[in-house]
Design a protein around this motif. Structure first.
Motif, PDB file in Angstrom:
ATOM      1  N   PRO A 114      -3.002   0.371   6.712  1.00 26.57           N
ATOM      2  CA  PRO A 114      -4.431   0.643   6.944  1.00 26.57           C
ATOM      3  C   PRO A 114      -4.678   1.740   7.983  1.00 26.57           C
ATOM      4  CG  PRO A 114      -4.016  -1.720   6.871  1.00 26.57           C
ATOM      5  CD  PRO A 114      -2.683  -1.050   6.869  1.00 26.57           C
ATOM      6  N   ILE A 115      -3.755   1.891   8.945  1.00 24.41           N
ATOM      7  CA  ILE A 115      -3.940   2.934   9.951  1.00 24.41           C
ATOM      8  C   ILE A 115      -3.966   4.304   9.280  1.00 24.41           C
ATOM      9  CG2 ILE A 115      -2.893   4.069  11.962  1.00 24.41           C
ATOM     10  CD1 ILE A 115      -1.670   1.362  12.702  1.00 24.41           C
ATOM     11  N   TYR A 156       3.130  -8.539  -0.248  1.00 22.75           N
ATOM     12  CA  TYR A 156       1.869  -8.512  -0.990  1.00 22.75           C
ATOM     13  C   TYR A 156       2.129  -8.605  -2.497  1.00 22.75           C
ATOM     14  CZ  TYR A 156      -2.620  -6.904  -2.784  1.00 22.75           C
ATOM     15  OH  TYR A 156      -3.802  -6.809  -3.458  1.00 22.75           O
TER      16      TYR A 156
ATOM     17  N   TYR B 159       2.124  -3.585  16.732  1.00 22.56           N
ATOM     18  CA  TYR B 159       1.996  -2.717  15.569  1.00 22.56           C
ATOM     19  C   TYR B 159       1.232  -3.425  14.441  1.00 22.56           C
ATOM     20  CZ  TYR B 159       3.202   0.283  11.674  1.00 22.56           C
ATOM     21  OH  TYR B 159       3.121   1.102  10.580  1.00 22.56           O
ATOM     22  N   VAL B 160       1.632  -4.673  14.162  1.00 21.94           N
ATOM     23  CA  VAL B 160       0.955  -5.426  13.100  1.00 21.94           C
ATOM     24  C   VAL B 160      -0.518  -5.643  13.467  1.00 21.94           C
ATOM     25  CG1 VAL B 160       0.898  -7.586  11.796  1.00 21.94           C
ATOM     26  CG2 VAL B 160       3.083  -6.584  12.417  1.00 21.94           C
ATOM     27  N   LYS B 162      -2.419  -3.715  15.182  1.00 23.33           N
ATOM     28  CA  LYS B 162      -3.137  -2.469  14.928  1.00 23.33           C
ATOM     29  C   LYS B 162      -3.429  -2.298  13.444  1.00 23.33           C
ATOM     30  CE  LYS B 162      -1.771   1.727  16.566  1.00 23.33           C
ATOM     31  NZ  LYS B 162      -0.771   2.544  17.295  1.00 23.33           N
ATOM     32  N   GLN B 163      -2.419  -2.606  12.608  1.00 28.24           N
ATOM     33  CA  GLN B 163      -2.610  -2.511  11.157  1.00 28.24           C
ATOM     34  C   GLN B 163      -3.689  -3.495  10.701  1.00 28.24           C
ATOM     35  OE1 GLN B 163      -1.717  -0.211   9.398  1.00 28.24           O
ATOM     36  NE2 GLN B 163       0.464   0.147   9.159  1.00 28.24           N
ATOM     37  N   SER B 166      -7.138  -2.248  11.695  1.00 29.67           N
ATOM     38  CA  SER B 166      -7.592  -1.146  10.828  1.00 29.67           C
ATOM     39  C   SER B 166      -7.997  -1.694   9.473  1.00 29.67           C
ATOM     40  CB  SER B 166      -6.483  -0.135  10.573  1.00 29.67           C
ATOM     41  OG  SER B 166      -5.971   0.351  11.741  1.00 29.67           O
ATOM     42  N   PHE B 167      -7.226  -2.663   8.990  1.00 29.04           N
ATOM     43  CA  PHE B 167      -7.532  -3.222   7.680  1.00 29.04           C
ATOM     44  C   PHE B 167      -8.890  -3.920   7.688  1.00 29.04           C
ATOM     45  CE2 PHE B 167      -7.033  -6.385   4.222  1.00 29.04           C
ATOM     46  CZ  PHE B 167      -6.862  -5.480   3.198  1.00 29.04           C
ATOM     47  N   ILE B 172     -12.683  -2.595   1.450  1.00 27.26           N
ATOM     48  CA  ILE B 172     -12.333  -3.765   0.657  1.00 27.26           C
ATOM     49  C   ILE B 172     -11.350  -4.604   1.465  1.00 27.26           C
ATOM     50  CG2 ILE B 172     -11.487  -4.566  -1.589  1.00 27.26           C
ATOM     51  CD1 ILE B 172     -11.638  -1.460  -2.345  1.00 27.26           C
ATOM     52  N   VAL B 177      -3.811  -9.690   1.839  1.00 28.10           N
ATOM     53  CA  VAL B 177      -3.240  -8.794   2.853  1.00 28.10           C
ATOM     54  C   VAL B 177      -3.413  -9.416   4.237  1.00 28.10           C
ATOM     55  CG1 VAL B 177      -3.357  -6.514   3.897  1.00 28.10           C
ATOM     56  CG2 VAL B 177      -3.635  -6.757   1.437  1.00 28.10           C
ATOM     57  N   TYR B 181      -0.537 -10.252   7.082  1.00 28.11           N
ATOM     58  CA  TYR B 181      -0.584  -9.838   8.492  1.00 28.11           C
ATOM     59  C   TYR B 181      -0.568 -11.065   9.418  1.00 28.11           C
ATOM     60  CZ  TYR B 181      -1.203  -4.967   7.245  1.00 28.11           C
ATOM     61  OH  TYR B 181      -1.002  -3.707   6.768  1.00 28.11           O
TER      62      TYR B 181
END
Lengths: 201, 371
Positions: A114-115, A156, B159-160, B162-163, B166-167, B172, B177, B181
């Motif tokens: 996503p980043i 996923y 790191y996760v 941050k992901q 952002s997600f 969507i 997902v 995470y």
């Protein structure tokens, strides 16, 4: 660098946009083109134009292809029920070079991050599921880089396939061939110990 | 027990030091000079060599002198006869490189913990008055130095995180997902939680012991680990917060919300402690950090004391130095504006001290005359 000819200048500028080419290399290439047979320059130019005009993406696996369907997907000798899922074209080529895999491929076009603005819908996941459904795929091999984002992507896809009659495997992670144990980083070595394999001589 | 010492330091284009180098012979090094001469920057340079990051500057590039392209630090360290030369190169348009004896680290994290360090600065008062981030920094800072797995887990967790954040901001949002995470955050977070919890069982006791020694008073000090995980397991926590996370577009629960509770006689230190008590507690938190790193690594860390008299009276400083030098210590490097004051305060302690005077980025060594 300023050149006496604008034509040279422009060609040099265009060449420097290529990866790994700086102004000096670009000039060298341009001077070579001027010195060589004019036919060569024509051939080079037209092959580049043709390449960009005619290249297609395989509608099945998203590999690059001259036709609607790439040569791998068209090759009836290749096992249809085993799919190797890769991130990009270069990874496909790397696996092809090993000559160890006789199944077919599926290129995702990236991993979930996503980043970087890449969510699942940006990847070729729908077409993968469709293929699995349609062709009765029995095994998919996840040949995806062992990073957090790679793992997320594998996870996923495996969730989407939950409950289906299909084997999901990932490429082995561990000590590289011909590598010395003492120079292997501890995460890799630790994993290799945990996921050790039975010895058969 | 090994004793770590810095014997030579060279700074090139580091903050206000264009080109400064100095030898440090003693186990107690006193650096004096007027304000703005770069005393704190010397300590920060040493800290950077140990931890690869500045303690003072938030933006890492700020350690490079203005208008310069790079900074370079060289430190000679010694422990029980073993010598190591550490070089740090940091180009403005590039990444930091650290070399140990001429050999480059492939990962900076492999360096952390090799040169254990504890720094005490006037800004540390934020530990008591500031937000939880400051206290987590102290916690992480200590654990990263003694436990490499902790460091790895923490960077993977971040790191996760941050992901995931952002997600949550994307158009969507697929629950699958988020599930992934969450499971990754749980995997890394659980290990961090366990290690933090274990750390506190030692740390809390050490802090209250040291506090009693420093203050000579009878207040009851309690340091406890505050984490949402103390009451609920991770999975329930994430499940419960998912709706909220979606609305706020960030991860509202997890070990990145952990904190340290500081109580004095069962009341929050922030509201009941006097100025003096605060200072004593602050030092206790840091000395306890020193003790724990020392015990775990079997190496006595460098101690950097910045502008000590700014916050402490002479009595407390003398007591502090006494306490630090009583045990197994490697080297203390301290700074102050007033050399007479330093001399008078530490005069009673029988350790050979190095005296360095800094003026306009130049360091000179002088013998302190007793006359």
């Amino acid at each position: 660098m300023q050149h006496s000819s604008l034509l040279v200048q422009e060609t040099v500028n265009n060449f420097t946009e290529l990866p790994g080419i700086g102004p000096k290399s670009a000039l060298r290439l341009v001077l070579y083109l001027l010195k060589s047979d004019p036919e060569y320059a024509k051939k080079l130019g037209s092959s580049i134009i043709e390449l960009r005009d005619k290249i297609k993406s395989c509608k099945i696996c998203h590999n690059i292809s001259d036709d609607e369907v790439c040569s791998i997907c068209n090759d009836s000798r290749r096992e249809e029920h085993v799919l190797c899922v890769v991130e990009n074209l270069r990874d496909l080529m790397a696996i092809e070079d090993t000559r160890q895999f006789r199944g077919r491929y599926h290129i995702l076009g990236g991993v979930i991050s996503p980043i970087e603005g890449v969510g699942p819908e940006e990847l070729h996941i729908d077409s993968l599921l469709e293929r699995i459904e349609r062709n009765g795929v029995q095994e998919i091999i996840m040949a995806i880089s062992p990073t957090i984002d790679g793992d997320t992507t594998i996870f996923y896809i495996s969730k989407l396939l939950e409950g289906k009659e299909i084997t999901i495997s990932t490429i082995a992670r561990g000590v590289s061939f011909g590598g010395a144990l003492e120079y292997t980083d501890e995460i890799t070595l630790g994993r290799s110990i945990i996921s050790r394999i039975p010895y058969n001589s | 027990m090994k004793r770590l010492r810095l014997t030579h330091l060279e700074m090139i284009q580091f903050k206000n030091h264009e080109k400064t180098s100095t030898d440090l012979q003693g186990r107690l090094v006193c650096i004096t000079g007027d304000n703005g001469m770069g005393k704190t920057n010397i300590l920060d340079a040493i800290y950077v060599l140990c931890m690869s990051k500045s303690y003072i500057s938030f933006r890492q590039a700020d350690i490079i002198q203005n208008d310069k392209d790079f900074t370079r630090l060289v430190g000679s360290f010694e422990r029980n006869g073993d010598k190591d030369l550490i070089t740090l190169k940091y180009p403005r348009n590039g990444t930091k490189i650290i070399e140990k004896n001429g050999k480059k680290y492939t990962r900076l994290r492999d360096h952390i913990g090799f040169l254990p360090v504890v720094i005490i600065t006037p800004d540390d008062v934020q530990l008591l008055l500031g937000g939880s981030a400051d206290r987590r920094t102290l916690l992480d800072n200590t654990l990263c130095q003694v436990d490499r797995d902790y460091f790895t887990n923490l960077s993977q967790y971040n790191y996760v995180l941050k992901q995931r954040n952002s997600f949550l901001k994307s158009d969507i949002i697929d629950d699958k997902v988020l599930d992934i995470y969450d499971s990754k955050l749980i995997e890394f977070g659980k290990q961090i939680y366990d290690k933090r919890k274990q750390f506190f069982s030692d740390y809390a006791e050490t802090v209250s012991k040291i506090y009693a020694k420093i203050s000579g008073e009878k207040e009851d000090i309690e340091v406890t680990y505050k984490s949402q995980l103390n009451d609920q397991d991770f999975a329930t926590l994430f499940q419960g917060a998912r709706e909220k996370d979606r609305i706020l577009q960030r991860t509202t629960t997890g070990i990145h919300k952990d904190d340290m509770d500081l109580l004095m006689n069962k009341h929050p230190v922030k509201s009941v402690a006097s100025q003096g008590q605060r200072k004593s507690l602050l030092l206790s938190l840091k000395i306890a950090q020193f003790e724990i790193i020392k015990t775990q690594l079997q190496v006595s860390p460098l101690i950097l004391l910045d502008d000590l008299f700014d916050k402490l009276d002479r009595h407390r400083v003398a007591h502090l130095i006494q306490l630090l030098t009583d045990g197994d210590f490697g080297q203390i490097i301290l700074t102050d504006t007033n050399k007479t004051r330093v001399k008078e305060t530490i005069g009673a302690i029988s350790i050979d001290a190095d005296w360095l005077e800094i003026s306009n980025g130049q360091i000179s060594n002088y013998e302190y005359s007793n006359s």
